[in-house]
Design a protein around this motif. Structure first.
Motif: not given
Length: 110
Positions: A3-14, A82-99
């Motif tokens: 499960n930890s490995g899958m979470n790491d892979a998903q976070l790496n994709r983000l 669009g790329s600016m907005a999508a990058g900001a959303v992905c960054l917010a999600v990745a930071c939220g997952v890390e937090l």
């Protein structure tokens, strides 16, 4: 895969998506700057109705017959913002997952 490995892979994709969207954003920003500052540098010398924008860079001229020279296309600006907005959303999600990951207590270590 654990499960930890899958979470790491998903976070790496983000984080990969954040980098990809940032790359597209900066590439389009550079292309916009080249278009305004290199290709259409002398546009103000022979244009009576000059329009400029700083974000994204743009120098455009509206002719008397209604044609526009030097403007960014709607598709270009859509991809840019669009790329600016999508990058900001992905960054917010990745930071939220890390937090969330660091806030949650893990299994006891031996």
């Amino acid at each position: 895969m654990t499960n930890s490995g899958m979470n790491d892979a998903q976070l790496n994709r983000l984080w990969g998506a954040v980098c990809a969207f940032a790359g597209v954003f900066f590439l389009l920003w550079a292309m916009s700057w080249v278009n305004a500052s290199v290709l259409h540098e002398d546009l103000q010398n022979f244009c009576g109705d000059l329009h400029t924008a700083r974000f994204p860079f743009e120098k455009s001229c509206t002719r008397e017959d209604g044609t526009v020279e030097g403007a960014n296309s709607l598709l270009f600006e859509g991809l840019f913002f669009g790329s600016m907005a999508a990058g900001a959303v992905c960054l917010a999600v990745a930071c939220g997952v890390e937090l969330n990951r660091h806030r949650r207590p893990g299994p006891p270590r031996a």
